[in-house]
Write a protein that holds these residues in place. Structure first.
Motif, mmCIF file in Angstrom:
data_model
loop_
_atom_site.group_PDB
_atom_site.id
_atom_site.type_symbol
_atom_site.label_atom_id
_atom_site.label_comp_id
_atom_site.label_asym_id
_atom_site.label_seq_id
_atom_site.Cartn_x
_atom_site.Cartn_y
_atom_site.Cartn_z
ATOM 1 N N VAL A 1 -15.429 5.878 -12.417
ATOM 2 C CA VAL A 1 -14.632 4.819 -11.798
ATOM 3 C C VAL A 1 -13.174 5.200 -12.030
ATOM 4 C CG1 VAL A 1 -14.110 2.351 -11.749
ATOM 5 C CG2 VAL A 1 -16.432 3.119 -12.292
ATOM 6 N N THR A 2 -12.458 5.463 -10.955
ATOM 7 C CA THR A 2 -11.114 6.037 -11.088
ATOM 8 C C THR A 2 -10.165 5.169 -11.905
ATOM 9 O OG1 THR A 2 -10.468 5.128 -8.932
ATOM 10 C CG2 THR A 2 -11.264 7.423 -8.996
ATOM 11 N N ASP A 3 -10.214 3.841 -11.740
ATOM 12 C CA ASP A 3 -9.243 3.018 -12.464
ATOM 13 C C ASP A 3 -9.553 2.907 -13.949
ATOM 14 O OD1 ASP A 3 -10.466 0.089 -12.970
ATOM 15 O OD2 ASP A 3 -11.089 0.740 -10.983
ATOM 16 N N GLU A 4 -10.707 3.414 -14.380
ATOM 17 C CA GLU A 4 -10.947 3.478 -15.822
ATOM 18 C C GLU A 4 -10.172 4.633 -16.432
ATOM 19 O OE1 GLU A 4 -15.030 2.952 -16.930
ATOM 20 O OE2 GLU A 4 -15.070 0.969 -16.021
ATOM 21 N N ILE A 5 -9.641 5.502 -15.568
ATOM 22 C CA ILE A 5 -8.690 6.534 -15.993
ATOM 23 C C ILE A 5 -7.280 6.002 -15.757
ATOM 24 C CG2 ILE A 5 -7.809 8.857 -15.558
ATOM 25 C CD1 ILE A 5 -10.692 9.559 -14.594
ATOM 26 N N SER A 6 -7.024 5.608 -14.495
ATOM 27 C CA SER A 6 -5.698 5.114 -14.113
ATOM 28 C C SER A 6 -5.790 4.476 -12.739
ATOM 29 C CB SER A 6 -4.707 6.283 -14.057
ATOM 30 O OG SER A 6 -3.462 5.856 -13.552
ATOM 31 N N GLN A 7 -4.964 3.457 -12.503
ATOM 32 C CA GLN A 7 -4.865 2.882 -11.161
ATOM 33 C C GLN A 7 -4.031 3.760 -10.241
ATOM 34 O OE1 GLN A 7 -4.568 -1.163 -10.206
ATOM 35 N NE2 GLN A 7 -5.007 -1.772 -12.307
ATOM 36 N N ASP A 8 -3.366 4.730 -10.799
ATOM 37 C CA ASP A 8 -2.662 5.743 -10.016
ATOM 38 C C ASP A 8 -3.720 6.766 -9.614
ATOM 39 O OD1 ASP A 8 -1.361 8.079 -9.191
ATOM 40 O OD2 ASP A 8 0.249 7.862 -10.652
ATOM 41 N N LEU A 9 -4.166 6.703 -8.357
ATOM 42 C CA LEU A 9 -5.285 7.527 -7.916
ATOM 43 C C LEU A 9 -4.997 9.013 -8.059
ATOM 44 C CD1 LEU A 9 -8.151 7.560 -6.803
ATOM 45 C CD2 LEU A 9 -7.174 7.542 -4.500
ATOM 46 N N ALA A 10 -3.780 9.451 -7.762
ATOM 47 C CA ALA A 10 -3.448 10.874 -7.893
ATOM 48 C C ALA A 10 -3.652 11.333 -9.336
ATOM 49 C CB ALA A 10 -2.018 11.137 -7.433
ATOM 50 N N HIS A 11 -3.209 10.517 -10.294
ATOM 51 C CA HIS A 11 -3.389 10.867 -11.706
ATOM 52 C C HIS A 11 -4.880 10.898 -12.060
ATOM 53 C CE1 HIS A 11 -2.761 11.121 -16.011
ATOM 54 N NE2 HIS A 11 -3.551 10.072 -16.150
ATOM 55 N N ALA A 12 -5.626 9.871 -11.634
ATOM 56 C CA ALA A 12 -7.063 9.814 -11.932
ATOM 57 C C ALA A 12 -7.784 11.036 -11.368
ATOM 58 C CB ALA A 12 -7.672 8.528 -11.381
ATOM 59 N N LEU A 13 -7.440 11.420 -10.152
ATOM 60 C CA LEU A 13 -8.086 12.589 -9.551
ATOM 61 C C LEU A 13 -7.731 13.861 -10.320
ATOM 62 C CD1 LEU A 13 -7.693 11.838 -5.732
ATOM 63 C CD2 LEU A 13 -9.711 11.463 -7.192
ATOM 64 N N GLY A 14 -6.501 13.936 -10.826
ATOM 65 C CA GLY A 14 -6.112 15.092 -11.642
ATOM 66 C C GLY A 14 -6.955 15.207 -12.895
ATOM 67 N N GLY B 1 -13.820 18.634 -14.300
ATOM 68 C CA GLY B 1 -14.859 19.212 -13.441
ATOM 69 C C GLY B 1 -15.701 18.190 -12.697
ATOM 70 N N LEU B 2 -15.172 16.990 -12.518
ATOM 71 C CA LEU B 2 -15.892 15.948 -11.783
ATOM 72 C C LEU B 2 -15.477 15.984 -10.323
ATOM 73 C CD1 LEU B 2 -15.409 13.049 -14.345
ATOM 74 C CD2 LEU B 2 -17.495 14.357 -13.936
ATOM 75 N N SER B 3 -16.446 15.834 -9.419
ATOM 76 C CA SER B 3 -16.129 15.914 -7.990
ATOM 77 C C SER B 3 -16.460 14.646 -7.213
ATOM 78 C CB SER B 3 -16.863 17.099 -7.361
ATOM 79 O OG SER B 3 -18.272 16.927 -7.491
ATOM 80 N N THR B 4 -17.025 13.647 -7.890
ATOM 81 C CA THR B 4 -17.390 12.396 -7.231
ATOM 82 C C THR B 4 -16.745 11.238 -7.977
ATOM 83 O OG1 THR B 4 -19.513 13.366 -6.598
ATOM 84 C CG2 THR B 4 -19.312 10.985 -6.389
ATOM 85 N N VAL B 5 -16.167 10.313 -7.223
ATOM 86 C CA VAL B 5 -15.483 9.169 -7.819
ATOM 87 C C VAL B 5 -16.011 7.868 -7.245
ATOM 88 C CG1 VAL B 5 -13.380 10.463 -8.331
ATOM 89 C CG2 VAL B 5 -13.590 9.267 -6.131
ATOM 90 N N GLU B 6 -15.823 6.811 -8.015
ATOM 91 C CA GLU B 6 -16.103 5.458 -7.554
ATOM 92 C C GLU B 6 -14.766 4.740 -7.459
ATOM 93 O OE1 GLU B 6 -18.624 1.441 -8.666
ATOM 94 O OE2 GLU B 6 -18.976 3.274 -9.804
ATOM 95 N N LEU B 7 -14.557 4.060 -6.355
ATOM 96 C CA LEU B 7 -13.289 3.362 -6.132
ATOM 97 C C LEU B 7 -13.444 1.878 -6.420
ATOM 98 C CD1 LEU B 7 -12.251 5.094 -2.793
ATOM 99 C CD2 LEU B 7 -11.505 5.649 -5.118
ATOM 100 N N ARG B 8 -12.548 1.363 -7.266
ATOM 101 C CA ARG B 8 -12.545 -0.061 -7.599
ATOM 102 C C ARG B 8 -11.142 -0.617 -7.448
ATOM 103 N NH1 ARG B 8 -14.846 -1.638 -13.312
ATOM 104 N NH2 ARG B 8 -13.033 -0.443 -13.959
ATOM 105 N N ALA B 9 -10.218 -0.295 -8.343
ATOM 106 C CA ALA B 9 -8.855 -0.809 -8.263
ATOM 107 C C ALA B 9 -7.882 0.354 -8.157
ATOM 108 C CB ALA B 9 -8.526 -1.671 -9.477
ATOM 109 N N VAL B 10 -6.989 0.267 -7.185
ATOM 110 C CA VAL B 10 -5.964 1.279 -6.983
ATOM 111 C C VAL B 10 -4.640 0.542 -6.765
ATOM 112 C CG1 VAL B 10 -5.161 3.176 -5.523
ATOM 113 C CG2 VAL B 10 -7.620 2.890 -5.938
#
Length: 187
Positions: free
Chosen positions: A6-19, A25-34
């Motif tokens: 879940v990307t926002d469990e890393i950061s609500q900044d999607l670019a940062h979460a994807l980084g 090495g993760l290629s699949t994300v779940e979108l909740r809060a951005v």
């Protein structure tokens, strides 16, 4: 099975979460809060930007974490748990939220939409049938949309434990219904 975060469990900044996902090495994300809003609340222009970022970096979206059924079963009231930047919505608004979740899931190619089971009442056994009926209707709509509805067990909702969730699954034998199991929520 594909590992998804879940990307926002890393950061609500999607670019940062994807980084961070790239680094791990993760290629699949779940979108909740951005950017301070639940993904289903983003307008089409915002979704287009997010989609370009996700696809441009080679990610897949495994699930849309909608706030469907994170509301009181009857009447109004304050949230009893985390809403992850979803705007408070009445029970009547829930079907619109579910339909919007389908639109967002299709846009991102996500096969799964998350659901909950209404804010927990003092004795969840008293409302089981009603909760199961609503989830059955949602599963039917989700199947018609070509997606899967995943119930998350949530301590602040009526299906918090494995036994509670199993009871509903036994009564709603839909191939469009599954479980997003969170052992921390049951604990």
């Amino acid at each position: 099975m594909r590992l998804c975060v879940v990307t926002d469990e890393i950061s609500q900044d999607l670019a940062h979460a994807l980084g961070v996902c790239e680094d791990e090495g993760l290629s699949t994300v779940e979108l909740r809060a951005v950017d301070g809003a639940n993904i289903v609340s983003h307008d089409d222009d915002s979704l287009e930007e997010l989609q370009a970022m996700i696809e441009g970096r080679g990610f897949r979206v495994g699930s849309i974490a909608s706030p469907f059924l994170k509301c009181p079963l009857h009447g109004d009231g304050d949230p009893q748990g985390a809403t992850h930047f979803a705007a408070p919505a009445s029970r009547e608004d829930q079907w619109r939220i579910l339909e919007r979740s389908f639109e967002v899931a299709h846009r991102f190619g996500a096969p799964l939409v998350r659901t909950f089971s209404f804010w927990r009442v003092p004795n969840p056994k008293d409302v089981r049938e009603e909760v199961a009926e609503v989830i059955a209707g949602a599963a039917e709509r989700t199947g018609e949309a070509g997606l899967t509805l995943g119930i998350e067990n949530e301590h602040a909702c009526n299906l918090a434990t494995g036994a509670e969730t199993r009871w509903v699954l036994d009564r709603v034998p839909s191939p469009a219904l599954g479980v997003i199991w969170d052992p921390g929520n049951e604990a």
